[in-house]
Design a protein around this motif. Structure first.
Motif, PDB file in Angstrom:
ATOM      1  N   TYR A  33      17.367 -35.210  58.093  1.00 41.65           N
ATOM      2  CA  TYR A  33      16.880 -36.490  58.593  1.00 41.65           C
ATOM      3  C   TYR A  33      15.482 -36.685  58.021  1.00 41.65           C
ATOM      4  N   ARG A  34      15.255 -37.826  57.317  1.00 40.97           N
ATOM      5  CA  ARG A  34      14.021 -38.039  56.562  1.00 40.97           C
ATOM      6  C   ARG A  34      13.344 -39.348  56.991  1.00 40.97           C
ATOM      7  N   PRO A  35      12.719 -39.379  58.151  1.00 39.56           N
ATOM      8  CA  PRO A  35      12.083 -40.614  58.623  1.00 39.56           C
ATOM      9  C   PRO A  35      10.849 -40.974  57.810  1.00 39.56           C
ATOM     10  N   ASP A  36      10.520 -42.272  57.769  1.00 37.84           N
ATOM     11  CA  ASP A  36       9.344 -42.755  57.048  1.00 37.84           C
ATOM     12  C   ASP A  36       8.080 -42.674  57.888  1.00 37.84           C
ATOM     13  N   TYR A  37       8.243 -42.576  59.199  1.00 35.71           N
ATOM     14  CA  TYR A  37       7.100 -42.581  60.107  1.00 35.71           C
ATOM     15  C   TYR A  37       7.123 -41.323  60.961  1.00 35.71           C
ATOM     16  N   LYS A  38       6.010 -41.048  61.596  1.00 38.04           N
ATOM     17  CA  LYS A  38       5.886 -39.872  62.435  1.00 38.04           C
ATOM     18  C   LYS A  38       6.839 -39.964  63.615  1.00 38.04           C
ATOM     19  N   VAL A  39       7.485 -38.843  63.944  1.00 41.14           N
ATOM     20  CA  VAL A  39       8.436 -38.797  65.050  1.00 41.14           C
ATOM     21  C   VAL A  39       8.014 -37.696  66.022  1.00 41.14           C
ATOM     22  N   GLU A  40       8.719 -37.614  67.141  1.00 41.03           N
ATOM     23  CA  GLU A  40       8.460 -36.546  68.100  1.00 41.03           C
ATOM     24  C   GLU A  40       8.704 -35.193  67.439  1.00 41.03           C
ATOM     25  N   GLN A  41       7.855 -34.242  67.757  1.00 38.55           N
ATOM     26  CA  GLN A  41       7.944 -32.939  67.101  1.00 38.55           C
ATOM     27  C   GLN A  41       9.206 -32.158  67.462  1.00 38.55           C
ATOM     28  N   ASP A  42       9.821 -32.484  68.592  1.00 39.47           N
ATOM     29  CA  ASP A  42      11.048 -31.787  68.971  1.00 39.47           C
ATOM     30  C   ASP A  42      12.297 -32.549  68.528  1.00 39.47           C
ATOM     31  N   ASP A  43      12.129 -33.525  67.623  1.00 37.71           N
ATOM     32  CA  ASP A  43      13.281 -34.246  67.102  1.00 37.71           C
ATOM     33  C   ASP A  43      13.940 -33.428  65.988  1.00 37.71           C
ATOM     34  N   TYR A  44      15.232 -33.692  65.796  1.00 36.25           N
ATOM     35  CA  TYR A  44      16.042 -33.006  64.788  1.00 36.25           C
ATOM     36  C   TYR A  44      15.503 -33.290  63.387  1.00 36.25           C
ATOM     37  N   ARG A  45      15.336 -32.239  62.601  1.00 27.51           N
ATOM     38  CA  ARG A  45      14.896 -32.379  61.215  1.00 27.51           C
ATOM     39  C   ARG A  45      15.988 -31.969  60.233  1.00 27.51           C
TER      40      ARG A  45
END
Length: 442
Positions: free
Chosen positions: A381-393
């Motif tokens: 998963y490659r989001p463009d913006y900062k996400v929650e640190q416990d989100d799936y990578r």
């Protein structure tokens, strides 16, 4: 990777105990081709109607239709054992299915689901999720296929399949229901963006975590080109089922109003192999509650996939996909809502994030009845913006298995599974599973 090589070290000594190789058959035909040849000779046909019996070639031709399914998955039932056929061989009906039983045991990390889905691995590792045993008849199925040959419309097919995978895995659930008239298919069927025959055979019901899979209500055109039907092209319009991360406070998901459009081009290879390029275009809209506006966003995905039999006994499978806003088609990310997610610095706005996935695998037939597979998968998963640190990578998947088919319709197998989930804070957890299968198709 160290854990993966340990798994291989445990598994391949078992392979050396396989049955002797049938070199005469497997040097010319793959296991599936040999199995299908035996099955075509074993069908029990009950004929009805008036007039003389059709010629043998006409009967064989209509039986062949029961074996042609571009979207058949390895775990789907085989062609039916019992058939009803008119004497003129212009109408046939087959009723079949499969009884399927899987049992498993998790150790050194478990997944709270029947399918081995890396997304669901609890992170961080917890002593409460270290081991688990289970079993399910999910995947046991019934289906009915009717085939008619019309001089004006061509070949017509009606297909209905359901399996026991509903509540508690024993509820009966519709899986497919469609009608095909010549090159056109209308109904509830596998999405054109999927490629089930490019997936490595596994026992695990979840399959490789990077596979694209979904059933949709669709209208599809598919046609084979050339005298030897070397090329296949398809295009479809499909009803969407998007997964939007709208919180109901700053954003709200709206009803679907744009269909998904999927296409593929395929080059067909010997032993039912192929090379395929697929694409999908999607449209989303949602309500921006901050600015009180309805916003529209496009999504897309591309996939390169195939099954290549380097030798009749040795095949290689692969699926490589990437794009934006197609995550709900990807096995691992379909569990969450990743088609549209929030822009971290712009309240009330959503966007389609990037996703990449890869499956690779191989199968080797030791004999007509024994074969082994290795399947690997990774989703990012490659989001463009900062996400929650416990989100799936990232999720990783590995399966090593051994199948035994003592008859063309009876299958047994054992499998070792290894999975990993990593979050954006770099914390990760592992899960391990041993599962076994016994299945009979009728």
């Amino acid at each position: 990777m160290r854990r993966f090589f340990i798994f291989l070290g445990l598994f391949f000594p078992l392979v050396s105990m396989a049955a002797p190789v049938d070199t005469l058959s497997l040097d010319r035909l793959s296991c599936e081709e040999i199995r299908n040849a035996y099955m075509k000779q074993s069908h029990k046909i009950v004929k009805f109607g008036d007039g003389p019996d059709a010629c043998v070639d006409s009967v064989k031709k209509i039986i062949e239709y029961f074996y042609y399914d571009q979207f058949r998955h390895f775990q789907d039932p085989l062609a039916p054992y019992f058939m009803l056929m008119s004497k003129d061989a212009k109408l046939a009906m087959g009723i079949g299915g499969a009884v399927r039983m899987r049992v498993w045991g998790d150790f050194a990390g478990s997944i709270p689901a029947n399918g081995f889905i890396p997304y669901l691995i609890p992170v961080p590792e917890s002593p409460e999720h270290r081991s688990r045993i289970g079993g399910t008849p999910a995947g046991s199925a019934l289906f009915l296929r009717v085939i008619a040959r019309n001089p004006v419309l061509g070949d017509l097919t009606a297909y209905v399949q359901g399996d026991f995978s509903g509540p508690d895995n024993v509820g009966f659930k519709l899986k497919k229901a469609y009608i095909t008239v010549h090159d056109w298919t209308v109904g509830y069927a596998s999405t054109t963006f999927s490629d089930a025959q490019a997936e490595t055979p596994v026992i695990d019901a979840g399959g490789q975590n990077g596979r694209t899979s979904r059933s949709s209500i669709l209208v599809r055109w598919m046609h084979d080109f050339g005298k030897k039907k070397k090329w296949t092209m398809a295009a479809s319009v499909e009803l969407p089922d998007s997964r939007v991360d709208a919180d109901g406070v700053k954003t709200r998901k709206l009803d679907e109003c744009w269909p998904d459009v999927a296409v593929f081009g395929q080059y067909n290879l010997p032993h039912n192999g192929h090379l395929r390029l697929s694409g999908i275009v999607r449209g989303f809209h949602y309500r921006d509650l901050v600015s009180e506006r309805t916003r529209n966003i496009a999504g897309w995905g591309l996939q390169l996939s195939g099954a290549v039999w380097i030798l009749p006994r040795w095949g290689v499978f692969y699926e490589v996909s990437g794009g934006r806003g197609y995550s709900s088609y990807t096995a691992d990310l379909s569990v969450g809502a990743y088609d549209l997610v929030a822009k971290g610095d712009k309240p009330g706005q959503l966007y389609a994030p990037k996703t990449t996935a890869i499956n690779i695998g191989t199968r080797y037939n030791f004999s007509q009845h024994v074969y082994a597979c290795l399947a690997l998968g990774e989703v990012r998963y490659r989001p463009d913006y900062k996400v929650e640190q416990d989100d799936y990578r990232r999720g990783r998947y590995c399966a090593v298995n051994l199948f035994w088919e003592p008859t063309s319709r009876l299958q047994a197998g054992v499998e070792l599974l290894l999975g990993q989930r990593q979050d954006f804070n770099r914390e990760n957890a592992w899960a391990h599973r041993v599962d076994a299968l016994l299945q009979f198709s009728f």
